[in-house]
Motif scaffolding. Structure first.
Motif, PDB file in Angstrom:
ATOM      1  N   ARG A   1       0.815  -1.220   0.000  1.00 41.45           N
ATOM      2  CA  ARG A   1       0.000   0.000   0.000  1.00 41.45           C
ATOM      3  C   ARG A   1       0.842   1.261   0.000  1.00 41.45           C
ATOM      4  N   THR A   2       2.060   1.197   0.558  1.00 42.55           N
ATOM      5  CA  THR A   2       2.844   2.424   0.765  1.00 42.55           C
ATOM      6  C   THR A   2       4.111   2.479  -0.082  1.00 42.55           C
ATOM      7  N   ARG A   3       4.558   1.361  -0.625  1.00 39.24           N
ATOM      8  CA  ARG A   3       5.724   1.275  -1.526  1.00 39.24           C
ATOM      9  C   ARG A   3       6.983   1.951  -0.979  1.00 39.24           C
ATOM     10  N   PRO A   4       7.483   1.496   0.165  1.00 40.90           N
ATOM     11  CA  PRO A   4       8.718   2.085   0.713  1.00 40.90           C
ATOM     12  C   PRO A   4       9.974   1.584   0.007  1.00 40.90           C
ATOM     13  N   GLY A   5       9.831   0.609  -0.905  1.00 41.51           N
ATOM     14  CA  GLY A   5      10.978  -0.061  -1.522  1.00 41.51           C
ATOM     15  C   GLY A   5      10.669  -1.541  -1.511  1.00 41.51           C
TER      16      GLY A   5
ATOM     17  N   SER B   1      15.379   0.534   6.900  1.00 39.05           N
ATOM     18  CA  SER B   1      14.688   0.376   5.628  1.00 39.05           C
ATOM     19  C   SER B   1      13.214   0.073   5.863  1.00 39.05           C
ATOM     20  N   ALA B   2      12.469  -0.006   4.757  1.00 38.48           N
ATOM     21  CA  ALA B   2      11.030  -0.334   4.814  1.00 38.48           C
ATOM     22  C   ALA B   2      10.289   0.609   5.765  1.00 38.48           C
ATOM     23  N   VAL B   3      10.711   1.873   5.789  1.00 33.95           N
ATOM     24  CA  VAL B   3      10.043   2.871   6.628  1.00 33.95           C
ATOM     25  C   VAL B   3       8.738   3.259   5.928  1.00 33.95           C
ATOM     26  N   CYS B   4       7.611   2.960   6.542  1.00 32.20           N
ATOM     27  CA  CYS B   4       6.340   3.307   5.887  1.00 32.20           C
ATOM     28  C   CYS B   4       5.215   3.441   6.898  1.00 32.20           C
ATOM     29  N   THR B   5       4.293   4.316   6.569  1.00 32.92           N
ATOM     30  CA  THR B   5       3.110   4.562   7.395  1.00 32.92           C
ATOM     31  C   THR B   5       1.894   4.552   6.472  1.00 32.92           C
ATOM     32  N   ALA B   6       0.843   3.866   6.868  1.00 33.56           N
ATOM     33  CA  ALA B   6      -0.388   3.832   6.075  1.00 33.56           C
ATOM     34  C   ALA B   6      -0.885   5.260   5.864  1.00 33.56           C
ATOM     35  N   PRO B   7      -1.407   5.584   4.677  1.00 34.66           N
ATOM     36  CA  PRO B   7      -1.824   6.963   4.382  1.00 34.66           C
ATOM     37  C   PRO B   7      -2.729   7.564   5.468  1.00 34.66           C
ATOM     38  N   GLU B   8      -3.628   6.772   6.023  1.00 34.56           N
ATOM     39  CA  GLU B   8      -4.580   7.303   7.007  1.00 34.56           C
ATOM     40  C   GLU B   8      -3.943   7.562   8.373  1.00 34.56           C
ATOM     41  N   ALA B   9      -2.689   7.141   8.566  1.00 31.75           N
ATOM     42  CA  ALA B   9      -2.043   7.303   9.883  1.00 31.75           C
ATOM     43  C   ALA B   9      -0.811   8.202   9.811  1.00 31.75           C
ATOM     44  N   ARG B  10      -0.657   8.934   8.713  1.00 25.74           N
ATOM     45  CA  ARG B  10       0.550   9.763   8.543  1.00 25.74           C
ATOM     46  C   ARG B  10       0.479  11.060   9.349  1.00 25.74           C
TER      47      ARG B  10
ATOM     48  N   HIS C   1       4.659   8.583  13.619  1.00 29.11           N
ATOM     49  CA  HIS C   1       4.950   7.137  13.679  1.00 29.11           C
ATOM     50  C   HIS C   1       6.300   6.804  13.057  1.00 29.11           C
ATOM     51  N   ALA C   2       6.543   7.316  11.830  1.00 29.44           N
ATOM     52  CA  ALA C   2       7.800   6.971  11.148  1.00 29.44           C
ATOM     53  C   ALA C   2       8.988   7.482  11.957  1.00 29.44           C
ATOM     54  N   GLY C   3       8.883   8.705  12.451  1.00 25.22           N
ATOM     55  CA  GLY C   3       9.966   9.265  13.255  1.00 25.22           C
ATOM     56  C   GLY C   3      10.244   8.419  14.488  1.00 25.22           C
ATOM     57  N   ARG C   4       9.170   7.982  15.137  1.00 22.38           N
ATOM     58  CA  ARG C   4       9.330   7.181  16.364  1.00 22.38           C
ATOM     59  C   ARG C   4      10.001   5.835  16.058  1.00 22.38           C
ATOM     60  N   LEU C   5       9.585   5.208  14.951  1.00 17.02           N
ATOM     61  CA  LEU C   5      10.158   3.898  14.601  1.00 17.02           C
ATOM     62  C   LEU C   5      11.627   4.020  14.211  1.00 17.02           C
ATOM     63  N   VAL C   6      11.954   5.053  13.431  1.00 15.02           N
ATOM     64  CA  VAL C   6      13.353   5.228  13.018  1.00 15.02           C
ATOM     65  C   VAL C   6      14.213   5.510  14.248  1.00 15.02           C
TER      66      VAL C   6
ATOM     67  N   MET D   1       5.634   0.712   9.955  1.00 15.01           N
ATOM     68  CA  MET D   1       6.741  -0.201  10.274  1.00 15.01           C
ATOM     69  C   MET D   1       8.048   0.370   9.760  1.00 15.01           C
ATOM     70  N   ALA D   2       9.129  -0.200  10.241  1.00 16.64           N
ATOM     71  CA  ALA D   2      10.479   0.115   9.780  1.00 16.64           C
ATOM     72  C   ALA D   2      11.361  -1.028  10.262  1.00 16.64           C
ATOM     73  N   GLY D   3      12.463  -1.268   9.554  1.00 16.81           N
ATOM     74  CA  GLY D   3      13.285  -2.391   9.963  1.00 16.81           C
ATOM     75  C   GLY D   3      14.730  -2.262   9.540  1.00 16.81           C
ATOM     76  N   GLU D   4      15.484  -3.294   9.873  1.00 19.12           N
ATOM     77  CA  GLU D   4      16.910  -3.337   9.567  1.00 19.12           C
ATOM     78  C   GLU D   4      17.128  -4.172   8.316  1.00 19.12           C
ATOM     79  N   ARG D   5      17.942  -3.638   7.392  1.00 17.30           N
ATOM     80  CA  ARG D   5      18.191  -4.381   6.150  1.00 17.30           C
ATOM     81  C   ARG D   5      19.687  -4.675   6.009  1.00 17.30           C
ATOM     82  N   LEU D   6      20.424  -3.926   5.222  1.00 17.60           N
ATOM     83  CA  LEU D   6      21.831  -4.251   4.962  1.00 17.60           C
ATOM     84  C   LEU D   6      22.671  -4.090   6.228  1.00 17.60           C
ATOM     85  N   ARG D   7      23.708  -4.963   6.348  1.00 17.45           N
ATOM     86  CA  ARG D   7      24.511  -4.981   7.579  1.00 17.45           C
ATOM     87  C   ARG D   7      25.999  -4.995   7.267  1.00 17.45           C
TER      88      ARG D   7
END
Ligand SMILES: CC(C)(COP(=O)(O)OP(=O)(O)OC[C@H]1O[C@@H](n2cnc3c(N)ncnc32)[C@H](O)[C@@H]1OP(=O)(O)O)[C@@H](O)C(=O)NCCC(=O)NCCS
Length: 234
Positions: free
Chosen positions: A126-130, A168-177, A181-186, A154-160
């Motif tokens: 739905r959000t296409r973060p990559g 990576s995969a930092v994304c927030t559903a359009p209705e919750a932007r 949320h993204a700032g808190r997760l990062v 959501m957001a998560g760890e990718r390359l190490r």
């Protein structure tokens, strides 16, 4: 931190596949790639010769996507260019992100597990973060925020690469932007990464000015422009 420690960020896919993500790699000769369903990224050496490109083509299969991530090498002429996307690599300052330290475990932020994958795939679609695949979660820790039980960010760890973890995969559903949320997760991920004496980094498309502004506001600085390129094997 030495210059050499930062230099690993010039080949983040190869450095990850040779190190922390060795268990998620497939390889042939010097060519390597992530297992299917984990990530589409491939790695070649700094100056690959025709034999190495042939190995990568055999590893991936005929007519298959070859995502070179930010690697600057150009494959042979019979590899069809599929995409080219300008972006930036950004890094957190040594010592972590500035500002208010995390006050402690945040009740709203939850760790996402194997059972959450269908919802994670749906949110990413739905959000296409990559790119996000059924096994991408296995690359690291993924955190989420639920509203009324529904995963909205959501957001998560990718390359190490050694000493670093990519967020990576930092994304927030359009209705919750716009609710932080993204700032808190990062911030939560960055705090975990810094706590294990690593530094966070990330990648963002140049055209994604909203995300770029968010990361700058959080304290990330641009290390260098990058171009993400994908090809199709002959
Ligand atoms: C980029 C994205 C993740 C931001 O998600 P978000 O949860 O809305 O982000 P935040 O709320 O933390 O911050 C976004 C903005 O809301 C503002 N904001 C934060 N908390 C707020 C609050 N409580 N009330 C109102 N606004 C708030 C922030 O100031 C920020 O504004 P600015 O950066 O434009 O100045 C989201 O737009 C998205 O999913 N985009 C598509 C996927 C994507 O591009 N991901 C990034 C890949 S690199």
């Amino acid at each position: 931190m030495l210059d050499s420690d930062v230099a690993v960020l010039d080949d983040p896919v190869g450095e990850s596949l040779r190190g922390r993500h060795g268990h998620l790699a497939r390889r042939l000769g010097r060519a390597a790639g992530y297992l299917p369903q984990v990530a589409t990224f491939s790695a070649v050496s700094a100056d690959p010769d025709p034999a190495e490109w042939a190995d990568l083509a055999r590893l991936l299969g005929r007519g298959e996507p070859a995502d070179l991530f930010s690697h600057p090498a150009t494959p042979p002429a019979d590899w069809k260019p599929v995409f080219s996307l300008d972006g930036f690599q950004m890094i957190a300052p040594a010592g972590g992100l500035p500002g208010r330290p995390e006050a402690g475990p945040d009740a709203e932020v939850v760790e996402l597990g194997a059972g959450d994958v269908p919802e994670m795939l749906d949110l990413a679609a739905r959000t296409r973060p990559g790119p996000f695949w059924p096994r991408t979660r296995e690359l690291g820790t993924y955190l989420g925020i639920r509203e009324n039980g529904v995963l909205v960010a959501m957001a998560g760890e990718r390359l190490r690469p050694p000493g670093w973890t990519e967020i990576s995969a930092v994304c927030t559903a359009p209705e919750a932007r716009g609710r932080g949320h993204a700032g808190r997760l990062v911030r939560a991920l960055a705090a975990r990464i810094t706590a294990r004496s690593e530094r966070p980094f990330l990648h963002v498309a140049a055209a994604n000015t909203g995300a770029l502004a968010l990361y700058e506001r959080l304290g990330f600085v641009i290390r260098k422009p990058v171009t993400f390129r994908g090809f199709r094997t002959p």
